[in-house]
Design an enzyme around this catalytic site. Structure first.
Site, PDB file in Angstrom:
ATOM      1  N   SER A 165       0.831  -1.208   0.000  1.00  0.00           N
ATOM      2  CA  SER A 165       0.000   0.000   0.000  1.00  0.00           C
ATOM      3  C   SER A 165       0.864   1.256   0.000  1.00  0.00           C
ATOM      4  O   SER A 165       1.951   1.279   0.583  1.00  0.00           O
ATOM      5  CB  SER A 165      -0.872  -0.010   1.264  1.00  0.00           C
ATOM      6  OG  SER A 165      -1.387   1.272   1.525  1.00  0.00           O
ATOM      7  N   TYR A 174      -2.700   5.533  -4.500  1.00  0.00           N
ATOM      8  CA  TYR A 174      -3.944   6.286  -4.445  1.00  0.00           C
ATOM      9  C   TYR A 174      -3.873   7.363  -5.507  1.00  0.00           C
ATOM     10  O   TYR A 174      -2.796   7.700  -6.001  1.00  0.00           O
ATOM     11  CB  TYR A 174      -4.142   6.888  -3.055  1.00  0.00           C
ATOM     12  CG  TYR A 174      -4.732   5.909  -2.079  1.00  0.00           C
ATOM     13  CD1 TYR A 174      -6.018   5.418  -2.274  1.00  0.00           C
ATOM     14  CD2 TYR A 174      -4.016   5.465  -0.969  1.00  0.00           C
ATOM     15  CE1 TYR A 174      -6.578   4.507  -1.386  1.00  0.00           C
ATOM     16  CE2 TYR A 174      -4.573   4.562  -0.080  1.00  0.00           C
ATOM     17  CZ  TYR A 174      -5.849   4.084  -0.295  1.00  0.00           C
ATOM     18  OH  TYR A 174      -6.403   3.187   0.567  1.00  0.00           O
ATOM     19  N   THR A 191      -5.915   2.529  -6.928  1.00  0.00           N
ATOM     20  CA  THR A 191      -7.171   2.429  -6.176  1.00  0.00           C
ATOM     21  C   THR A 191      -8.061   3.607  -6.539  1.00  0.00           C
ATOM     22  O   THR A 191      -7.689   4.766  -6.342  1.00  0.00           O
ATOM     23  CB  THR A 191      -6.880   2.410  -4.660  1.00  0.00           C
ATOM     24  OG1 THR A 191      -6.078   1.258  -4.396  1.00  0.00           O
ATOM     25  CG2 THR A 191      -8.157   2.338  -3.843  1.00  0.00           C
ATOM     26  N   LYS A 215      -8.411  -0.825  -9.090  1.00  0.00           N
ATOM     27  CA  LYS A 215      -9.048  -1.475  -7.933  1.00  0.00           C
ATOM     28  C   LYS A 215     -10.162  -0.605  -7.361  1.00  0.00           C
ATOM     29  O   LYS A 215      -9.944   0.575  -7.082  1.00  0.00           O
ATOM     30  CB  LYS A 215      -7.983  -1.703  -6.850  1.00  0.00           C
ATOM     31  CG  LYS A 215      -8.518  -2.167  -5.509  1.00  0.00           C
ATOM     32  CD  LYS A 215      -7.368  -2.470  -4.578  1.00  0.00           C
ATOM     33  CE  LYS A 215      -7.833  -2.925  -3.220  1.00  0.00           C
ATOM     34  NZ  LYS A 215      -8.317  -1.834  -2.382  1.00  0.00           N
ATOM     35  N   HIS A 270     -13.736  -1.989  -1.330  1.00  0.00           N
ATOM     36  CA  HIS A 270     -12.728  -1.608  -0.335  1.00  0.00           C
ATOM     37  C   HIS A 270     -12.977  -2.325   0.999  1.00  0.00           C
ATOM     38  O   HIS A 270     -12.760  -1.764   2.077  1.00  0.00           O
ATOM     39  CB  HIS A 270     -12.729  -0.092  -0.141  1.00  0.00           C
ATOM     40  CG  HIS A 270     -11.370   0.504   0.089  1.00  0.00           C
ATOM     41  ND1 HIS A 270     -10.659   1.148  -0.891  1.00  0.00           N
ATOM     42  CD2 HIS A 270     -10.588   0.572   1.197  1.00  0.00           C
ATOM     43  CE1 HIS A 270      -9.506   1.592  -0.396  1.00  0.00           C
ATOM     44  NE2 HIS A 270      -9.443   1.248   0.878  1.00  0.00           N
TER      45      HIS A 270
HETATM   46  C1  LIG Z   1      -6.992  -2.342   7.521  1.00  0.00           C
HETATM   47  C2  LIG Z   1      -7.199  -2.136   6.064  1.00  0.00           C
HETATM   48  C3  LIG Z   1      -6.442  -1.192   5.384  1.00  0.00           C
HETATM   49  C4  LIG Z   1      -6.590  -1.021   4.012  1.00  0.00           C
HETATM   50  N1  LIG Z   1      -5.773  -0.144   3.343  1.00  0.00           N
HETATM   51  C5  LIG Z   1      -5.858  -0.054   1.996  1.00  0.00           C
HETATM   52  C6  LIG Z   1      -4.946   0.748   1.279  1.00  0.00           C
HETATM   53  O1  LIG Z   1      -4.038   1.352   1.833  1.00  0.00           O
HETATM   54  N2  LIG Z   1      -5.095   0.814  -0.073  1.00  0.00           N
HETATM   55  C7  LIG Z   1      -6.088   0.126  -0.740  1.00  0.00           C
HETATM   56  O2  LIG Z   1      -6.192   0.222  -1.957  1.00  0.00           O
HETATM   57  N3  LIG Z   1      -6.947  -0.654  -0.070  1.00  0.00           N
HETATM   58  C8  LIG Z   1      -6.848  -0.773   1.269  1.00  0.00           C
HETATM   59  N4  LIG Z   1      -7.697  -1.598   1.944  1.00  0.00           N
HETATM   60  C9  LIG Z   1      -8.671  -2.405   1.197  1.00  0.00           C
HETATM   61  C10 LIG Z   1      -8.049  -3.744   0.798  1.00  0.00           C
HETATM   62  O3  LIG Z   1      -7.073  -3.573  -0.179  1.00  0.00           O
HETATM   63  C11 LIG Z   1      -9.109  -4.707   0.248  1.00  0.00           C
HETATM   64  O4  LIG Z   1      -9.845  -4.064  -0.752  1.00  0.00           O
HETATM   65  C12 LIG Z   1     -10.056  -5.209   1.339  1.00  0.00           C
HETATM   66  O5  LIG Z   1      -9.368  -5.456   2.531  1.00  0.00           O
HETATM   67  C13 LIG Z   1     -10.727  -6.488   0.868  1.00  0.00           C
HETATM   68  O6  LIG Z   1     -11.652  -6.923   1.802  1.00  0.00           O
HETATM   69  P1  LIG Z   1     -11.340  -8.058   2.908  1.00  0.00           P
HETATM   70  O7  LIG Z   1     -10.555  -7.376   3.980  1.00  0.00           O
HETATM   71  O8  LIG Z   1     -12.711  -8.439   3.343  1.00  0.00           O
HETATM   72  O9  LIG Z   1     -10.556  -9.152   2.238  1.00  0.00           O
HETATM   73  C14 LIG Z   1      -7.550  -1.788   3.313  1.00  0.00           C
HETATM   74  C15 LIG Z   1      -8.313  -2.729   4.000  1.00  0.00           C
HETATM   75  C16 LIG Z   1      -8.137  -2.917   5.359  1.00  0.00           C
HETATM   76  C17 LIG Z   1      -8.945  -3.968   6.059  1.00  0.00           C
END
Ligand SMILES: Cc1cc2nc3c(=O)[nH]c(=O)nc-3n(C[C@H](O)[C@H](O)[C@H](O)COP(=O)(O)O)c2cc1C
Length: 387
Positions: free
Chosen positions: A107, A130, A156, A252, A276
């Site tokens: 990330s 981002y 994203t 994404k 997300h």
């Molecule tokens: C704690 C946390 C932080 C996240 N940070 C980012 C991020 O920095 N960039 C991003 O594109 N998605 C981020 N996401 C979304 C994840 O990439 C992903 O889309 C999501 O976790 C998928 O769902 P799941 O946790 O049910 O597998 C984050 C998700 C979580 C749970």
């Protein structure tokens, strides 16, 4: 040593071993958390067709995502602050992923920097960006990703502005955590976490601090984050960002057929059907509900991946059967990391792989590439009839 048989075992350990602020950051969705919950419960509505008397020898879950060989169609999703769940968390997760043979996505909002992860791993990883306003910073980020040999960029597109997660506000989430009587009282009960954290210098946003203009100390970071994201993002800007990277690009955060068509038009190599993890628009449909119609609309033009709600290998199997060429796990690997560090991420991958492999076999298939819709029993109104 506890016996771990599923992702929820890791989740329980994660909760016990990690400061509340960071566990809550992981285990929450926006507002009422309806979408966060339904991402998981909608998978349960889909059933599998049991078949018998099919030779189950010589099975394989190996396939490709964006032309890259993967041991199973599962990548680690980009997760901000992973290095706060466990010291050096991004490096640990990346190492587990490369040993297992699945992609790791770093990330932008990681604690370990791009360079740090590259120095401490062998294989190329993917980097998530981002959509930021500052073109200069964006270019430098992409240059750094190129220098670090990243093999794909994940842009994203569903976070121009941030969905509100109540717990983060109530806990005063920050990296590193601010020392308040409440946070100290919590952290003293997480001894191993604290000792590991004291032993690393990686406690700030490694890709930002010292790299983005005006951010020389971490205290100005939260204001930078609020100001840096581009609320004016449109498809022209996404097309420009796509052109800034001359390699593979994954978009994404697509949850709508019309958006999927636009993404295919601008030449994305893959899209991730995603909300997300239920952290942005609460009330949106789950990713798995939207998957089939998006595959139908653009599946012949762009590779379609899915995330949000995957907690088991059966969930991966269902998504693949509905047309996803790949999936991502977010919380499932973070639970592993928070529970047991690198070994925990490996465990999460092993659990998911075993569930995927055995379920595929019991559905009468030996090769993940042969899995199709025929193995599923899907309620007729699963996608829903919405006016
Ligand atoms: C704690 C946390 C932080 C996240 N940070 C980012 C991020 O920095 N960039 C991003 O594109 N998605 C981020 N996401 C979304 C994840 O990439 C992903 O889309 C999501 O976790 C998928 O769902 P799941 O946790 O049910 O597998 C984050 C998700 C979580 C749970």
């Amino acid at each position: 040593m506890p016996v771990i048989t599923n992702i929820y075992d890791l989740k329980r350990l994660h909760k016990r071993r990690t400061p509340k602020m960071f566990y809550d950051y992981c285990e929450s969705g926006s507002w009422t958390e309806q979408t966060f919950r339904e991402n998981v419960t909608d998978f349960d509505k889909i059933r599998l067709r049991q078949r018998i008397a099919v030779n189950m020898e010589g099975r394989s879950t190996a396939t490709q995502m964006i032309g890259q060989d993967v041991a199973m169609p599962v990548a680690l999703a980009p997760v901000g602050l992973t290095g706060m769940q466990r010291a050096d968390g991004e490096i640990k997760a990346a190492r587990a992923a490369e040993k297992f043979g699945v992609p790791f996505t770093l990330s932008t909002m990681s604690i370990c920097s791009i360079e740090d992860v590259a120095e401490n791993t062998e294989k190329p990883f993917w980097f998530q960006v981002y959509t930021l306003k500052d073109d200069d910073f964006m270019r430098r980020l992409l240059d750094r990703a190129k220098d670090a040999n990243c093999s794909a960029i994940v842009i994203t597109v569903d976070l121009q502005i941030m969905g509100q997660r109540h717990k983060d506000l109530k806990n005063g989430l920050s990296a590193p955590p601010k020392l308040t009587p409440k946070s100290i009282a919590d952290m003293v009960t997480k001894v191993a976490w604290g000792l590991e954290m004291l032993g690393t210098k990686r406690r700030f946003f490694g890709n930002i601090v010292g790299h983005a203009k005006g951010v020389t100390d971490p205290s100005s970071l939260s204001s930078w984050t609020a100001e840096a994201f581009d609320p004016a993002l449109d498809w022209d800007r996404i097309a420009t960002l796509r052109r800034m990277w001359d390699g593979k690009v994954i978009l994404k955060g697509i949850l709508d057929v019309e958006d999927a068509k636009r993404a295919a038009e601008i030449g994305a190599d893959a899209i991730v059907v995603s909300n997300h993890g239920g952290r942005q628009l609460d009330g949106a449909l789950s990713s798995i509900r939207m998957l089939e119609q998006i595959v139908e609309a653009v599946g012949d033009k762009v590779e379609v991946h899915l995330d949000s709600g995957i907690r088991s290998g059966q969930d991966v199997l269902k998504a693949v059967a509905m047309g996803a060429k790949g999936t991502y796990i977010g919380r499932a690997f973070v639970h592993g990391l928070g529970a047991m560090g690198e070994a925990g991420v490996t465990k999460a991958l092993e659990v998911i792989h075993k569930e995927l492999d055995v379920s595929m076999a019991l559905c009468g298939r030996r090769d993940i590439k042969e899995v199709d819709r025929d193995i599923l029993l899907v309620p007729e109104d699963f996608a829903g009839r919405w006016a």
